[in-house]
Design an enzyme around this catalytic site. Structure first.
Site, mmCIF file in Angstrom:
data_model
loop_
_atom_site.group_PDB
_atom_site.id
_atom_site.type_symbol
_atom_site.label_atom_id
_atom_site.label_comp_id
_atom_site.label_asym_id
_atom_site.label_seq_id
_atom_site.Cartn_x
_atom_site.Cartn_y
_atom_site.Cartn_z
ATOM 1 C CB CYS A 1 -0.655 0.632 5.219
ATOM 2 S SG CYS A 1 1.004 0.082 4.763
ATOM 3 C CD GLU A 59 -1.118 -2.207 2.381
ATOM 4 O OE1 GLU A 59 -1.838 -2.739 3.231
ATOM 5 O OE2 GLU A 59 0.098 -2.483 2.246
ATOM 6 C CE1 TYR A 118 0.061 -10.295 9.232
ATOM 7 C CE2 TYR A 118 -0.389 -8.430 10.663
ATOM 8 C CZ TYR A 118 0.457 -9.440 10.241
ATOM 9 O OH TYR A 118 1.683 -9.601 10.825
#
Length: 143
Positions: free
Chosen positions: A100, A71, A118
């Protein structure tokens, strides 16, 4: 969400997965695309900054501290171009981390579509708090 938008989201995620294959990282390969008005305006994958060796992990398998996330690479790439990410959609193969997510908010990205969740989700919480639309489309091959 319309069927047409869902189909586009899945297609761009598939492209982000293909782009992730450019990563030299061994432990995890992540790809990202920034799309505005149905045009890809930037892309990125996790890896080392320009001028650094393409080695993402130490011999012990620990990620080097200077490795950039997909990202961040896509956002900094669009920042160096004549394009604007304001109002765009970020497609990324793994859910964004907190750092990010801050960049995503500041870049004016309004939607984030990701496939792999995640284990740490604080970045997603921050995006939602900022009013960024967050869409999880699991990769049917992995989840």
């Amino acid at each position: 969400m319309s069927q047409k938008q869902d189909a586009l989201d899945r297609r761009y995620l598939q492209m982000a997965r293909i782009w992730s294959e450019n990563s030299y990282c061994v432990r995890r390969k992540v790809g990202a695309l920034i799309v505005r008005d149905k045009m890809i305006i930037s892309d990125g994958y996790n890896g080392t900054p320009s001028g650094f060796p393409n080695v993402c992990e130490t011999p012990d398998g620990v990620t080097q501290p200077y490795v950039l996330h997909a990202e961040a690479n896509a956002i900094t790439k669009v920042a160096r171009s004549n394009n604007s990410s304001d109002g765009s959609t970020l497609y990324v193969t793994a859910s964004p981390c907190m750092e990010c997510s801050k960049l995503i908010i500041q870049a004016g990205i309004k939607r984030v579509v990701f496939s792999e969740l995640y284990r740490i989700t604080d970045g997603l919480d921050l995006l939602r708090e900022a009013g960024v639309e967050v869409i999880h489309i699991p990769d049917s091959d992995k989840e």
